[in-house]
Design a protein around this motif. Structure first.
Motif, mmCIF file in Angstrom:
data_model
loop_
_atom_site.group_PDB
_atom_site.id
_atom_site.type_symbol
_atom_site.label_atom_id
_atom_site.label_comp_id
_atom_site.label_asym_id
_atom_site.label_seq_id
_atom_site.Cartn_x
_atom_site.Cartn_y
_atom_site.Cartn_z
ATOM 1 N N UNK A 132 6.597 -15.661 7.786
ATOM 2 C CA UNK A 132 5.907 -15.525 6.496
ATOM 3 C C UNK A 132 4.423 -15.178 6.657
ATOM 4 N N UNK A 133 3.665 -15.870 7.535
ATOM 5 C CA UNK A 133 2.236 -15.552 7.650
ATOM 6 C C UNK A 133 1.951 -14.193 8.308
ATOM 7 N N UNK A 134 2.977 -13.567 8.905
ATOM 8 C CA UNK A 134 2.742 -12.348 9.683
ATOM 9 C C UNK A 134 2.685 -11.082 8.827
ATOM 10 N N UNK A 135 3.158 -11.175 7.582
ATOM 11 C CA UNK A 135 3.246 -9.975 6.743
ATOM 12 C C UNK A 135 2.333 -10.107 5.522
ATOM 13 N N UNK A 149 8.246 -7.360 1.545
ATOM 14 C CA UNK A 149 9.406 -7.200 0.652
ATOM 15 C C UNK A 149 10.704 -7.378 1.438
ATOM 16 N N UNK A 150 10.739 -6.797 2.637
ATOM 17 C CA UNK A 150 11.935 -6.961 3.476
ATOM 18 C C UNK A 150 12.150 -8.431 3.820
ATOM 19 N N UNK A 188 0.969 -11.726 -5.778
ATOM 20 C CA UNK A 188 -0.356 -11.192 -5.464
ATOM 21 C C UNK A 188 -0.312 -9.710 -5.105
ATOM 22 N N UNK A 189 0.803 -9.272 -4.510
ATOM 23 C CA UNK A 189 0.888 -7.861 -4.098
ATOM 24 C C UNK A 189 1.827 -7.043 -4.988
ATOM 25 N N UNK A 190 2.211 -7.612 -6.130
ATOM 26 C CA UNK A 190 3.207 -6.947 -6.977
ATOM 27 C C UNK A 190 2.750 -5.575 -7.480
ATOM 28 N N UNK A 222 13.351 -6.358 -4.740
ATOM 29 C CA UNK A 222 12.862 -7.686 -5.120
ATOM 30 C C UNK A 222 13.659 -8.237 -6.296
ATOM 31 N N UNK A 223 13.929 -7.393 -7.302
ATOM 32 C CA UNK A 223 14.663 -7.855 -8.483
ATOM 33 C C UNK A 223 16.078 -8.300 -8.109
ATOM 34 N N UNK A 224 16.729 -7.566 -7.223
ATOM 35 C CA UNK A 224 18.076 -7.943 -6.789
ATOM 36 C C UNK A 224 18.052 -9.249 -6.001
ATOM 37 N N UNK A 225 17.016 -9.420 -5.175
ATOM 38 C CA UNK A 225 16.887 -10.664 -4.415
ATOM 39 C C UNK A 225 16.639 -11.840 -5.356
#
Length: 809
Positions: free
Chosen positions: A294-297, A304-305, A328-330, A341-344
């Protein structure tokens, strides 16, 4: 000195080339002359240095040096993070055109490996170099028969990158693989070919490839993650959940988890999801590994991936962190990222309204650019997440109708129609109906079923056009019936039929095609074998259709071929017998063999599968001691608790209910096992949530019982028995009289669809209430609603007779 000598030799060779061009091409020492320039290329630190060398030496570059230049440029690209930007930098460089021209002019003299390698790298770096790619493909086609397995696999991958899965050239490759399969010993190359040709192979060829893969699997190193991933991808492409290979590949992934990157983990999770292959061990380790990332991206490309892969399996804290970061990055998301993202979020059952609104606004902005299947996914996600926007839904409807008017592909039209039908206030005009009618002769059962489901939904909602449109929709339903029946009658291969039956469900299929489907299955019954028996059994369980002939055949196949059947599918085989409450003629041998076979694999089965197995056998009155001991112990229950968090809420609750019902069944029916009852708190929580009310028939019975027995004080509509036999009932349908009589109204769900045969769950409930000391009276809906009981007096007499054994009180 060595460099000086090599350069001198190179100059002499150039002089020779001027005198005799043909001899230059076959000169044996040319390779040595290439070394100085190749050595210089290898020491380059960026693309510009490579291009400088190309510019200075373009008049003398050989095909080997051209290949080396391509290779080094590609290696630089793979090391970069912003891939697309750097690719543009490469392909727009003036010297890339020089490489392009040299590759074209030298093609005839290039060896096979170099030719295909240049093609592969050109595809990756220069998406607009269509003429070079076409020339290289044409030259490769000319040489195809002489390619070795490694070159052939790389070439097939190049064709796949161009989406030429169904091309004659790919068909030729499939033929070469088929002819030479026995001599292939390189699983790495074979796995590439398997993925590339998977769209063109027959079922027999598919089985041959799977057998060859099993034979060669031990020849690869346990670190060969890419080979294992391609094997799983092949199984996904061919829709073949072959568990022995999946398990072996899964072991490779587990042993290399610490080395798997985000792309690999997300790909494997996606493949497993498509194949419905459950490996909680992999999911558990993947969750840990992804959480660490998580902190790496901090950029949408990677995050998103990560969100899509981790979100559905993350715990509450991780989900919260993922959503807040994504918010924050949307604004930076592309249309494809927003869709992902919506499917997830749909899979995560997210209720973060702020994030949903943000993503929906991005989808709205790009709506015109989505394909039909993407519009369906958007529609499904928005509806599931309870998003409200009249403007967006109107725009969706307009786009779907626009596509519908021009589409000619049956599966695409089915997608569009289904998407329209799930929008708020669904309605389809005459143009839409005519589009459906035009392609009906080309539709398979899934398309027909999709259309019928949509039409039924329109009929239900579309009251405004009752005199006009609904009449046409009913005629359309009749046509759907006609084409469905025609298709079923033409089947002469069980496996082809099985493919179309996999996901069929719904009212239309059950009402219009189920009888004909059962007849077709009876006709093809001799083709049921160890390979397809589980899927046929699962289909029967889904339809609630009791065919003793089919179930007897299934039992016979299992008894004869149990050693060829994978333990993962035993649950699916047992299920119809359990659901439909049917014992085959050889029932003791059938269930004994299944139970004995499972005992060897209890430690390898996932907890929720064990629970479902135990519950299904308990319905039939079988309580295998080894299975129950494997379930009812602290270690197992702790493992199951840790894995419940990876399940969606509906499946999570279903597993908990089945464990409770199994616990109750064992306590009541096998007290000698001394398994404690530990579900009081769970049952009490569920009972407090149960606010179901009696339906019309049940209210009627309740009032009449009060009259028959002399007052409402003699009848209770809801009583908790020991072990909470009221738990899980959505309506109050068990009445308790004088504290020792239980009267139960049985609606249509309690019986098989085709005959009035009591299903397993109702039979088990009756059995257990009797163990608790109740005299159980079950009133079937078809008796209560029959013409014989059309008057109140007749119904009162019926109740007296069932309770007291006589017509009058």
């Amino acid at each position: 000195k060595i460099t000086f000598l090599l350069d001198s030799l190179f100059v002499n060779m150039l002089r020779l080339r001027a005198i005799c061009p043909f001899s230059w091409r076959v000169f044996q020492f040319r390779t040595c002359s290439c070394k100085p320039l190749i050595s210089q290329m290898i020491t380059c630190t960026d693309e510009e240095q490579v291009f400088d060398l190309i510019e200075k030496n373009k008049a003398i570059l050989s095909e080997k040096q051209v290949e080396c230049a391509f290779n080094i440029l590609w290696q630089f690209q793979k090391q970069k993070t912003s891939f697309l930007k750097n690719v543009e930098c490469i392909r727009d460089h003036p010297q890339f055109l020089t490489l392009h021209n040299l590759a074209t002019s030298q093609m005839e003299f290039t060896n096979d490996d170099t030719l295909v390698n240049v093609l592969y790298i050109t595809q990756q770096c220069a998406t607009e170099a269509h003429d070079l790619v076409a020339a290289l493909v044409t030259e490769a086609w000319r040489r195809l028969e002489r390619f070795d397995i490694n070159v052939l696999s790389k070439f097939s991958s190049c064709l796949a990158n161009q989406h030429l899965y169904f091309s004659p050239l790919m068909g030729k490759i499939a033929d070469i693989v088929h002819r030479n399969l026995e001599t292939i010993e390189d699983l790495r190359s074979l796995s590439v070919l398997m993925v590339s040709i998977s769209s063109l192979i027959s079922q027999r060829f598919q089985e041959q490839l799977v057998n060859k893969t099993e034979h060669l699997f031990d020849t690869i190193d346990s670190s060969q993650v890419n080979v294992a991933r391609r094997i799983v991808q092949f199984l996904r492409n061919t829709k073949y959940s072959y568990y022995p290979l999946l398990e072996r590949c899964n072991k490779v992934f587990l042993s290399n988890m610490n080395h798997l990157d985000l792309d690999s983990i997300s790909k494997i999770l996606s493949l497993y999801h498509s194949l419905q292959f459950h490996s909680f061990e992999f999911v558990k380790m993947a969750k840990k590994r992804l959480t660490e990332m998580i902190p790496l991206f901090d950029h949408p490309d990677g995050f998103v991936k990560l969100f899509v892969a981790l979100g559905p399996i993350a715990g509450p804290e991780e989900k919260k962190q993922l959503k807040s970061t994504l918010l924050l990055m949307s604004e930076e998301l592309t249309r494809q990222q927003a869709l992902a993202v919506m499917r997830a979020m749909e899979e995560m059952e997210s209720r973060n309204s702020h994030l949903i609104k943000k993503i929906a606004s991005i989808l709205n902005k790009h709506l015109d650019n989505y394909k039909p299947i993407e519009l369906l996914r958007i529609t499904q996600a928005l509806i599931f997440l309870h998003f409200q926007s009249k403007e967006l839904f109107v725009k969706l409807r307009e786009l779907l109708l626009r596509y519908l008017k021009i589409s000619v592909i049956p599966s695409e039209i089915s997608i569009l129609v289904y998407a329209l039908s799930i929008l708020p206030s669904p309605h389809l005009d005459e143009v839409g109906i005519s589009r459906i009618e035009a392609i009906l002769p080309q539709c398979d059962l899934n398309d027909l079923n999709g259309f019928a489901t949509s039409v039924l939904r329109w009929i239900h909602y579309d009251h405004k056009y009752l005199d006009n449109t609904t009449g046409k929709q009913l005629k359309l339903l009749q046509k759907l019936d006609h084409y469905g029946l025609q298709r079923l009658r033409k089947y002469n291969n069980l496996n082809l039929l099985r493919e179309e039956l996999k996901s069929l469900k719904g009212d239309w299929f059950a009402e219009s095609l189920l009888e004909e489907t059962a007849g077709t299955l009876h006709r093809l019954m001799d083709e049921i074998n160890y390979k397809n028996v589980a899927e046929i059994a699962s289909f029967i369980a889904r339809t609630n259709y009791l065919s003793t002939l089919l179930l007897d055949r299934i039992a016979s196949v299992v008894v004869q071929q149990i050693e060829k059947i994978h333990p993962f599918v035993i649950l699916g085989i047992i299920l119809p017998f359990s659901v439909l409450n049917y014992d085959p003629p050889q029932n003791d041998e059938f269930f004994r063999i299944c139970i004995q076979y499972l005992n060897s694999y209890l430690s390898g089965l996932d907890p929720f599968m064990l629970v479902f197995l135990g519950y299904s056998l308990a319905i039939l009155g079988y309580f295998p001691e080894d299975l129950l001991k494997a379930i009812f112990n602290i270690k197992f229950l702790a493992k199951m608790d840790s894995q419940l968090e990876f399940l969606c809420s509906s499946l999570n609750m279903k597993v908990q209910f089945r464990l409770m019902e199994l616990n109750r069944a064992v306590c009541l029916e096998c007290p000698e096992y001394q398994i404690p009852w530990f579900h009081d708190r769970f049952c009490q929580q569920q009972y407090n949530k149960d606010i179901g009310s009696m339906n019309g028939a049940q209210q009627q019975i309740y009032k009449m019982l009060a009259e028959v027995l002399g007052g409402t004080n003699c009848v209770k509509a809801s009583v908790l028995t020991p072990y909470y036999h009221r738990i899980g009932e959505s309506v109050k349908q068990i009445f308790f009289i004088f504290c020792r009589i239980a009267l139960e109204f049985l609606d249509s769900r309690a019986f098989c669809r085709n005959i009035p045969h009591l299903k397993g769950k109702s039979a088990m409930r009756k059995r257990q209430l009797e163990i608790l000391g109740y005299h159980v009276i079950q009133i079937p809906h078809f008796e209560w609603n029959s013409m014989a009981l059309s008057t109140k007096e007749a119904r009162m007499d019926y109740l007296r007779e069932r309770i007291f054994g006589e017509g009058k009180s």
